[in-house]
Design a protein around this motif. Structure first.
Motif, PDB file in Angstrom:
ATOM      1  N   ALA A   3      45.659  34.505  34.248  1.00 17.01           N
ATOM      2  CA  ALA A   3      44.197  34.450  34.141  1.00 17.01           C
ATOM      3  C   ALA A   3      43.599  35.817  34.461  1.00 17.01           C
ATOM      4  O   ALA A   3      42.743  36.330  33.726  1.00 17.01           O
ATOM      5  N   GLU A   4      44.082  36.428  35.533  1.00 19.60           N
ATOM      6  CA  GLU A   4      43.516  37.720  35.927  1.00 19.60           C
ATOM      7  C   GLU A   4      43.768  38.783  34.853  1.00 19.60           C
ATOM      8  O   GLU A   4      42.899  39.613  34.572  1.00 19.60           O
ATOM      9  N   THR A   5      44.934  38.730  34.226  1.00 18.98           N
ATOM     10  CA  THR A   5      45.231  39.675  33.141  1.00 18.98           C
ATOM     11  C   THR A   5      44.220  39.495  32.006  1.00 18.98           C
ATOM     12  O   THR A   5      43.746  40.474  31.416  1.00 18.98           O
ATOM     13  N   CYS A   6      43.869  38.256  31.712  1.00 21.99           N
ATOM     14  CA  CYS A   6      42.884  38.011  30.649  1.00 21.99           C
ATOM     15  C   CYS A   6      41.490  38.494  31.069  1.00 21.99           C
ATOM     16  O   CYS A   6      40.786  39.118  30.272  1.00 21.99           O
ATOM     17  N   PHE A   7      41.099  38.213  32.305  1.00 20.22           N
ATOM     18  CA  PHE A   7      39.774  38.674  32.762  1.00 20.22           C
ATOM     19  C   PHE A   7      39.696  40.196  32.665  1.00 20.22           C
ATOM     20  O   PHE A   7      38.699  40.750  32.198  1.00 20.22           O
ATOM     21  N   SER A   8      40.767  40.878  33.117  1.00 22.33           N
ATOM     22  CA  SER A   8      40.682  42.346  33.140  1.00 22.33           C
ATOM     23  C   SER A   8      40.817  42.934  31.735  1.00 22.33           C
ATOM     24  O   SER A   8      40.248  43.973  31.444  1.00 22.33           O
TER      25      SER A   8
ATOM     26  N   GLN B 239      47.219  21.436  38.131  1.00 23.53           N
ATOM     27  CA  GLN B 239      46.250  21.998  37.184  1.00 23.53           C
ATOM     28  C   GLN B 239      44.919  22.260  37.887  1.00 23.53           C
ATOM     29  O   GLN B 239      44.277  23.286  37.670  1.00 23.53           O
ATOM     30  N   LEU B 240      44.509  21.328  38.746  1.00 25.14           N
ATOM     31  CA  LEU B 240      43.257  21.526  39.497  1.00 25.14           C
ATOM     32  C   LEU B 240      43.337  22.771  40.379  1.00 25.14           C
ATOM     33  O   LEU B 240      42.406  23.588  40.420  1.00 25.14           O
ATOM     34  N   LEU B 241      44.467  22.926  41.077  1.00 23.71           N
ATOM     35  CA  LEU B 241      44.610  24.083  41.968  1.00 23.71           C
ATOM     36  C   LEU B 241      44.703  25.384  41.172  1.00 23.71           C
ATOM     37  O   LEU B 241      44.165  26.418  41.590  1.00 23.71           O
ATOM     38  N   ALA B 242      45.350  25.332  40.024  1.00 26.77           N
ATOM     39  CA  ALA B 242      45.444  26.528  39.174  1.00 26.77           C
ATOM     40  C   ALA B 242      44.047  26.902  38.680  1.00 26.77           C
ATOM     41  O   ALA B 242      43.652  28.085  38.708  1.00 26.77           O
ATOM     42  N   HIS B 243      43.301  25.901  38.253  1.00 26.81           N
ATOM     43  CA  HIS B 243      41.930  26.145  37.814  1.00 26.81           C
ATOM     44  C   HIS B 243      41.126  26.810  38.938  1.00 26.81           C
ATOM     45  O   HIS B 243      40.492  27.847  38.746  1.00 26.81           O
ATOM     46  N   ALA B 244      41.170  26.194  40.121  1.00 25.68           N
ATOM     47  CA  ALA B 244      40.344  26.673  41.239  1.00 25.68           C
ATOM     48  C   ALA B 244      40.738  28.096  41.647  1.00 25.68           C
ATOM     49  O   ALA B 244      39.874  28.920  41.973  1.00 25.68           O
ATOM     50  N   THR B 245      42.032  28.381  41.610  1.00 25.69           N
ATOM     51  CA  THR B 245      42.491  29.720  41.990  1.00 25.69           C
ATOM     52  C   THR B 245      41.989  30.754  40.982  1.00 25.69           C
ATOM     53  O   THR B 245      41.505  31.830  41.358  1.00 25.69           O
ATOM     54  N   ALA B 246      42.069  30.421  39.699  1.00 30.59           N
ATOM     55  CA  ALA B 246      41.580  31.348  38.670  1.00 30.59           C
ATOM     56  C   ALA B 246      40.076  31.582  38.845  1.00 30.59           C
ATOM     57  O   ALA B 246      39.595  32.718  38.730  1.00 30.59           O
ATOM     58  N   VAL B 247      39.346  30.527  39.153  1.00 25.98           N
ATOM     59  CA  VAL B 247      37.891  30.678  39.337  1.00 25.98           C
ATOM     60  C   VAL B 247      37.599  31.574  40.538  1.00 25.98           C
ATOM     61  O   VAL B 247      36.726  32.439  40.485  1.00 25.98           O
ATOM     62  N   SER B 248      38.367  31.404  41.610  1.00 26.93           N
ATOM     63  CA  SER B 248      38.063  32.215  42.795  1.00 26.93           C
ATOM     64  C   SER B 248      38.359  33.691  42.513  1.00 26.93           C
ATOM     65  O   SER B 248      37.626  34.569  42.963  1.00 26.93           O
ATOM     66  N   ILE B 249      39.405  33.958  41.741  1.00 23.81           N
ATOM     67  CA  ILE B 249      39.697  35.359  41.363  1.00 23.81           C
ATOM     68  C   ILE B 249      38.576  35.918  40.494  1.00 23.81           C
ATOM     69  O   ILE B 249      38.091  37.037  40.694  1.00 23.81           O
TER      70      ILE B 249
ATOM     71  N   ARG C  86      35.451  34.932  40.349  1.00 20.55           N
ATOM     72  CA  ARG C  86      34.211  35.115  41.113  1.00 20.55           C
ATOM     73  C   ARG C  86      34.302  36.310  42.055  1.00 20.55           C
ATOM     74  O   ARG C  86      33.328  37.019  42.263  1.00 20.55           O
ATOM     75  N   LYS C  87      35.469  36.532  42.612  1.00 21.83           N
ATOM     76  CA  LYS C  87      35.619  37.623  43.571  1.00 21.83           C
ATOM     77  C   LYS C  87      35.648  38.989  42.875  1.00 21.83           C
ATOM     78  O   LYS C  87      34.983  39.928  43.315  1.00 21.83           O
ATOM     79  N   ASN C  88      36.400  39.095  41.792  1.00 20.02           N
ATOM     80  CA  ASN C  88      36.638  40.436  41.243  1.00 20.02           C
ATOM     81  C   ASN C  88      35.954  40.754  39.921  1.00 20.02           C
ATOM     82  O   ASN C  88      35.958  41.906  39.493  1.00 20.02           O
ATOM     83  N   TYR C  89      35.451  39.756  39.211  1.00 19.44           N
ATOM     84  CA  TYR C  89      34.990  40.036  37.845  1.00 19.44           C
ATOM     85  C   TYR C  89      33.581  39.543  37.529  1.00 19.44           C
ATOM     86  O   TYR C  89      32.854  40.185  36.779  1.00 19.44           O
TER      87      TYR C  89
END
Ligand code: PNW
Length: 493
Positions: A168-173, A220-230, A232-235
């Motif tokens: 997810a982070e690779t896609c955001f960046s 899946q819920l935890l993966a979703h939530a982790t991607a969202v927190s990344i 919100r924090k960095n992008y």
């Protein structure tokens, strides 16, 4: 508006097939079309893409009704410009597509990203923007890298959360300077229940169906939530975008006035939407799921509850159909997931008469009022969040004998869209915060276990003639609707 009056179902008697128009929606409301990577891209072994669980699943005899696969699909990988041109010509403002995880990380492990994969999505996104179309990107639409399944059990292993986060982070960046709307996961319910319970979707597991669907959903819920927190924090702030989760939900209408039927219908909605939204909005799975499933339902730690709290900027809703729901001591529907729900899904009303006209898929009946009820339900129950209808549509049966001009004249689909859109506009007028609507699908494509036997497209794909594209009547209807020339005339009369 007084609270009590909000989200009322309103008077549907004025919802006539001829009266919906663009001006029934707010000016900034977004209209788009949707697809997903495995269903349209093809090029399964090109551009450095690694195999996904769907490539493997399709090779298992008997899993796909026509024995087909997505190796070529409708070849959007090579024809994306032609497809984007079509989207633009029809007047849509947005395209919801998905990114194939194994094009970005061929084995899913997140060590070396695949430049060719990144280039493909850069090209697609840039061309969309050149044509004035907003990209809505889904990170996961069911095509898990095969290696993550083989080496660690895919969604059954908590480690997957970490790998999803890296992806997810690779896609955001890589894309977030241009993609302003992100969807983490498409329909975690279908992956959990059909992928790990019934085994009719990849990865095709059914051996441990009283446990695995709940684990797969949990991760899946935890993966979703982790991607969202990344995000919100960095992008989020820097890129100015939004991120959400897409859930599928049929409307559940009680089959009678009997209390037990009403309770069964309410619990059915908890097993579809509450399963995912309650942890996000209320800190745990719905009570009725805890009661029926006991220890089979995983528990969240305190940190996880914190991570999940309000972890959506919007709710994406995929909605196609509705059911009458009756209480049943023993669910007549096969399998653990239905047994736990103590209900029967019925399409014929007690007093006779079907809930709606049947489309091609076994599960799909045309019930326009159902979408208004689901939208109002989400608004009422989950603090009126921004909602996007991320999929809505119906299918026709592939019929090789039928001349193409008949296949192109998709009258029932035109009625479907008119009537469902009229109900969406009623929900908005009643106070639901619906921001956009995506028709499923831009074009006919690989319909999972149904292969190429079902056609959901606004655009017909001629599988026998070089995959050529031919807009159906419904595509031309949208063109007029989006220009504002559809509906206004009959309205004035
Ligand atoms: C969605 N059901 O899945 C998917 O997101 C799409 O990829 C798919 O093509 C589309 O609907 C049409 O099927 C669903 O059985 C599949 O209720 C099945 C159901 C619901 C959604």
């Amino acid at each position: 508006m007084a609270k009590k009056e909000m989200f009322e179902d309103g008077d549907a008697s004025n919802v006539d097939a001829g009266t919906v128009s663009r001006s029934d929606f707010p000016p900034d409301f977004v209209f788009g079309v949707a697809t997903s990577a495995y269903q349209v891209e093809g090029a399964s072994s090109e551009g450095g893409r690694g195999p996904s669980i769907w490539d493997t699943f399709c090779r298992n005899k008997g899993k796909i009704v026509d024995g087909s696969h997505g190796d070529i699909a409708v070849d959007q990988y090579h024809r994306y410009k032609e497809d984007v041109d079509l989207i633009a010509k029809l007047g849509f403002q947005a395209y919801r597509f998905s990114i194939s995880w194994s094009r970005i990380f061929p084995d899913g492990l997140g060590t070396n990203s695949n430049t060719e994969g990144i280039t493909y999505y850069n090209n697609l996104i840039n061309y969309l923007l050149e044509k004035g179309i907003q990209p809505y990107a889904t990170l996961y639409h069911w095509d898990l890298p095969q290696y993550l399944h083989e080496s660690m059990g895919g969604w059954l292993n908590k480690q997957i959360v970490k790998y999803f986060a890296i992806y997810a982070e690779t896609c955001f960046s890589s894309f977030g300077d241009r993609v302003k709307s992100w969807i983490t996961i498409n329909e975690p319910l279908q992956t959990a229940v059909n992928g790990y319970g019934y085994g009719i979707f990849a990865p095709g597991r059914s051996e441990n169906s009283s446990i695995e669907p709940y684990l797969a959903a949990h991760h899946q819920l935890l993966a979703h939530a982790t991607a969202v927190s990344i995000y919100r924090k960095n992008y989020k702030e820097k890129q100015g975008g939004q991120i959400g989760l897409v859930l599928d939900c049929e409307w559940a209408e009680a089959n009678s006035e009997k209390n037990e039927d009403k309770v069964a219908a309410a619990s059915r909605l908890e097993f579809q939407l509450g399963w995912y939204l309650n942890p996000i909005y209320y800190g745990d799975y719905p009570e009725v799921m805890r009661k029926e499933l006991g220890d089979r339902l995983p528990k969240f730690s305190d940190e996880e509850i914190e991570l999940l709290r309000n972890c959506v900027d919007f709710v994406g809703l995929n909605h196609y159909t509705s059911r009458f729901i009756a209480y049943a001591e023993e669910s007549p529907e096969e399998g653990d997931f239905y047994k736990a729900q103590r209900m029967a899904r019925i399409v014929e009303w007690e007093g006779g008469g079907f809930i709606g006209e049947k489309a091609a898929s076994e599960w799909l009946f045309v019930v326009p009022w159902g979408i208004r009820k689901v939208l109002n339900y989400i608004a009422q129950r989950y603090h009126n969040p921004p909602i996007y209808v991320t999929e809505n549509g119906m299918d026709d049966e592939e019929n090789e004998m039928c001349p193409i001009h008949e296949m192109l004249d998709d009258k029932l689909r035109v009625i479907y869209f008119k009537r469902y859109l009229a109900e969406v506009s009623q929900a908005i007028k009643g106070g639901a915060d619906v921001r956009g609507y995506f028709a499923w699908s831009l074009l006919d494509n690989f319909e999972w276990a149904q292969g190429y036997t079902k056609r959901f497209g606004l655009i017909y794909v001629d599988y026998k003639n070089g995959l050529s594209r031919h807009p159906k009547s419904s595509a031309y209807w949208f063109l007029r609707f989006l220009k504002g020339s559809e509906g206004e005339h009959s309205k004035k009369e």
